[in-house]
Write a protein that holds these residues in place. Structure first.
Motif, PDB file in Angstrom:
ATOM      1  N   THR A  26       3.593  -3.149  13.546  1.00  0.00           N
ATOM      2  CA  THR A  26       4.525  -3.256  12.438  1.00  0.00           C
ATOM      3  C   THR A  26       4.731  -4.758  12.033  1.00  0.00           C
ATOM      4  O   THR A  26       4.730  -5.129  10.874  1.00  0.00           O
TER       5      THR A  26
ATOM      6  N   ARG B 285      -4.314   5.816  10.559  1.00  0.00           N
ATOM      7  CA  ARG B 285      -4.481   7.233   9.918  1.00  0.00           C
ATOM      8  C   ARG B 285      -3.302   8.009  10.502  1.00  0.00           C
ATOM      9  O   ARG B 285      -2.613   8.609   9.922  1.00  0.00           O
TER      10      ARG B 285
ATOM     11  N   HIS C 227       2.465  -0.270   8.497  1.00  0.00           N
ATOM     12  CA  HIS C 227       1.278   0.430   8.899  1.00  0.00           C
ATOM     13  C   HIS C 227       0.495   0.934   7.718  1.00  0.00           C
ATOM     14  O   HIS C 227      -0.856   0.742   8.091  1.00  0.00           O
ATOM     15  N   LYS C 228       0.996   1.247   6.652  1.00  0.00           N
ATOM     16  CA  LYS C 228       0.462   1.771   5.608  1.00  0.00           C
ATOM     17  C   LYS C 228      -0.595   0.320   5.037  1.00  0.00           C
ATOM     18  O   LYS C 228      -1.658   0.698   4.842  1.00  0.00           O
TER      19      LYS C 228
ATOM     20  N   TYR D 255       6.836   2.395   8.556  1.00  0.00           N
ATOM     21  CA  TYR D 255       5.687   3.213   7.624  1.00  0.00           C
ATOM     22  C   TYR D 255       4.919   2.150   6.620  1.00  0.00           C
ATOM     23  O   TYR D 255       3.856   1.942   6.700  1.00  0.00           O
ATOM     24  N   ARG D 256       5.906   1.435   5.966  1.00  0.00           N
ATOM     25  CA  ARG D 256       5.102   0.540   4.985  1.00  0.00           C
ATOM     26  C   ARG D 256       4.091  -0.604   5.642  1.00  0.00           C
ATOM     27  O   ARG D 256       3.010  -0.909   5.291  1.00  0.00           O
TER      28      ARG D 256
ATOM     29  N   GLU E 212       5.172   8.825   7.802  1.00  0.00           N
ATOM     30  CA  GLU E 212       5.284   9.383   6.533  1.00  0.00           C
ATOM     31  C   GLU E 212       6.138  10.635   6.766  1.00  0.00           C
ATOM     32  O   GLU E 212       7.241  10.905   5.970  1.00  0.00           O
TER      33      GLU E 212
ATOM     34  N   SER F 172      -8.157   2.184   8.606  1.00  0.00           N
ATOM     35  CA  SER F 172      -7.983   3.630   8.144  1.00  0.00           C
ATOM     36  C   SER F 172      -8.177   4.339   9.437  1.00  0.00           C
ATOM     37  O   SER F 172      -7.250   5.321   9.569  1.00  0.00           O
TER      38      SER F 172
ATOM     39  N   LEU G 138      -3.249  -0.073   7.216  1.00  0.00           N
ATOM     40  CA  LEU G 138      -4.461   0.842   6.855  1.00  0.00           C
ATOM     41  C   LEU G 138      -5.187   0.831   5.703  1.00  0.00           C
ATOM     42  O   LEU G 138      -6.576   0.991   5.862  1.00  0.00           O
TER      43      LEU G 138
ATOM     44  N   VAL H 286       0.341   6.514  10.647  1.00  0.00           N
ATOM     45  CA  VAL H 286       0.700   6.562   9.023  1.00  0.00           C
ATOM     46  C   VAL H 286       1.243   7.991   8.758  1.00  0.00           C
ATOM     47  O   VAL H 286       2.531   8.262   8.184  1.00  0.00           O
ATOM     48  N   ASN H 287       0.393   9.095   9.214  1.00  0.00           N
ATOM     49  CA  ASN H 287       0.830  10.485   8.955  1.00  0.00           C
ATOM     50  C   ASN H 287       1.936  10.831   9.487  1.00  0.00           C
ATOM     51  O   ASN H 287       2.950  11.356   9.088  1.00  0.00           O
TER      52      ASN H 287
END
Length: 166
Positions: free
Chosen positions: A60, A152, A137-138, A134-135, A159, A148, A141, A155-156
């Motif tokens: 993070t 992945r 980790h995105k 989330y942001r 999300e 990725s 990714l 993030v899923n």
């Protein structure tokens, strides 16, 4: 409250210095994220993060740094993120995630550490919320294909948590 980290900061006209003491993680990075965001809004272009006393960091926190670096690259006047005193596992993590390709990794010394001020973790509610995690980790990714694969599933999962809390 158990303070896991203290961030020391110093901002000049265009430069921002941050020294990390102990662990940099989702538990304590919300105030730092807010501070960095505000410094970019105020026009600061050069960010230096000193890891000399940083014992560990999580994804993070690293995602926040990647987001900062990418934002600086998009700015009209440009800007840079410099990571100082990365050694051992911290350096390995930065290199494995490809962050060294979008930030400067340096061993330069901060010349005036007395100018640094503490950026305290103020309250439990200042932990990074699911949206921030989330942001971050995105962002990691999206940095490269290897990341990725690594992030992945995280993030899923995040999300879904963000959607559930909305």
């Amino acid at each position: 409250m158990n303070k896991e980290s203290i961030y020391q900061v110093c901002a000049t006209n265009e430069e921002v210095f941050v020294r990390i003491k102990e662990k940099a993680s989702y538990l304590n990075c919300a105030p730092l994220r807010s501070f960095l965001h505000e410094m970019v809004k105020e026009g600061n272009k050069f960010f230096v993060i000193d890891f000399e006393n940083c014992s560990s960091m999580d994804s993070t926190f690293l995602g926040i740094l990647v987001g900062l670096s990418l934002k600086l690259k998009k700015e009209k006047q440009g800007g840079t993120l410099t990571l100082l005193n990365l050694v051992g596992r911290n350096l390995e993590t930065v290199e494995n995630l490809g962050i060294h390709k979008i930030a400067v990794v340096s061993s330069e010394f901060i010349s005036s550490p007395n100018d640094l001020e503490n950026l305290q973790v103020k309250a439990e509610e200042e932990k990074a919320c699911p949206e921030v995690i989330y942001r971050a980790h995105k962002t990691l990714l999206d940095l490269n294909q290897k990341n990725s694969r690594i992030f992945r599933d995280v993030v899923n999962y995040l999300e879904q948590k963000v959607e559930d809390s909305a």
